[in-house]
Design a protein around this motif. Sequence first.
Motif, short mmCIF file in Angstrom:
data_model
loop_
_atom_site.label_atom_id
_atom_site.label_comp_id
_atom_site.label_asym_id
_atom_site.label_seq_id
_atom_site.Cartn_x
_atom_site.Cartn_y
_atom_site.Cartn_z
N VAL A 139 7.72 3.51 -16.24
CA VAL A 139 7.20 3.89 -18.17
C VAL A 139 7.43 5.18 -17.56
CG1 VAL A 139 5.84 4.39 -19.29
CG2 VAL A 139 6.60 1.96 -18.71
N VAL A 140 8.07 5.91 -17.87
CA VAL A 140 7.99 7.76 -17.74
C VAL A 140 7.21 8.13 -19.09
CG1 VAL A 140 9.29 9.73 -17.66
CG2 VAL A 140 10.14 7.48 -16.75
N THR A 141 6.07 9.22 -18.23
CA THR A 141 4.78 9.69 -19.87
C THR A 141 4.73 11.29 -19.28
OG1 THR A 141 3.88 7.48 -19.93
CG2 THR A 141 2.94 9.40 -20.96
N LEU A 142 5.89 11.71 -20.10
CA LEU A 142 5.50 13.29 -20.80
C LEU A 142 4.95 13.63 -21.94
CD1 LEU A 142 9.16 14.43 -19.31
CD2 LEU A 142 6.90 14.38 -18.15
N GLY A 143 3.83 13.46 -21.85
CA GLY A 143 3.41 13.29 -23.99
C GLY A 143 3.68 12.30 -24.45
N ARG A 144 4.74 11.39 -24.41
CA ARG A 144 4.89 10.52 -24.89
C ARG A 144 5.18 9.60 -24.16
NH1 ARG A 144 4.28 10.55 -30.08
NH2 ARG A 144 5.94 8.61 -30.39
N SER A 145 5.46 8.38 -24.23
CA SER A 145 5.71 7.10 -23.28
C SER A 145 6.55 6.64 -23.17
CB SER A 145 5.08 6.21 -22.94
OG SER A 145 3.92 6.09 -21.87
N ASP A 146 7.87 6.87 -22.77
CA ASP A 146 9.11 5.44 -22.97
C ASP A 146 9.26 3.94 -22.12
OD1 ASP A 146 10.44 5.96 -20.29
OD2 ASP A 146 11.79 7.37 -21.12
N TRP A 147 9.90 3.06 -22.14
CA TRP A 147 9.98 2.00 -20.89
C TRP A 147 11.29 1.87 -21.27
CZ3 TRP A 147 8.34 -3.57 -23.53
CH2 TRP A 147 7.81 -4.01 -22.40
N SER A 148 12.03 1.58 -19.73
CA SER A 148 12.82 1.07 -19.44
C SER A 148 12.58 -0.56 -18.74
CB SER A 148 13.95 1.82 -19.04
OG SER A 148 13.61 2.20 -17.30
N VAL A 149 13.02 -1.49 -18.53
CA VAL A 149 13.08 -3.06 -18.01
C VAL A 149 14.79 -3.36 -17.61
CG1 VAL A 149 10.82 -3.13 -18.12
CG2 VAL A 149 12.32 -3.85 -19.94
N ALA A 150 14.95 -4.10 -16.61
CA ALA A 150 15.61 -4.92 -16.21
C ALA A 150 14.89 -6.49 -15.81
CB ALA A 150 16.32 -4.48 -15.85
#
Length: 192
Positions: free
Chosen positions: A104-115
Amino acid sequence: MNARAWSDGAWTTPPSAVDQDGADLLVTAVEGSDAWRHTAYGFVHDDAHALLAPLDDPGAVEVTFDAGYDQQFDQAGLMIRADGETWVKTGVEFSDGVPQLGAVVTLGRSDWSVAPVPEWAGRRVTVRASRSGDAVTVRARVDDEPFRLVRVCPFPAEVAASAGPYCCAPTRAGLVVRFRRWATGPADTALH
């Protein structure tokens, strides 16, 4: 890489229990703990249990832990944090019935990548994050297998940040994570 003592770090949010078993650190997460900002879910959680110490820029951090958990959204790995709106968490999260390797990368807002990594269940995982310039490169491996690239993500250059092991349990009580190693060292010299 140089091993860090568990005592080198400070908790962002104290877990419900912390014990040592030989050289290992056993961390019991508080039910409902998490780290997320806004995207898709509409909430902000900033109470994950991260044991952080200053990270050199450029510099790298590695955390080794056992992926011995199996409840929805149980997670462990490492976190790099500049502040409450600028952070990366990466590791193994149990989601949709299977361990998932992600970030999860958060620069003000989070995103999420998974495998999905079902073959990693119950095994020893090492996650490595290398910070250099305006980026963090995340790699991970299980046991002594080769590292695999997880993600290259933006992270503000020349901003002080801390890093170390983290865990949280968004949906249940009783998650205990065994952390085996925390180390820091020079940043990776190449992306590939």
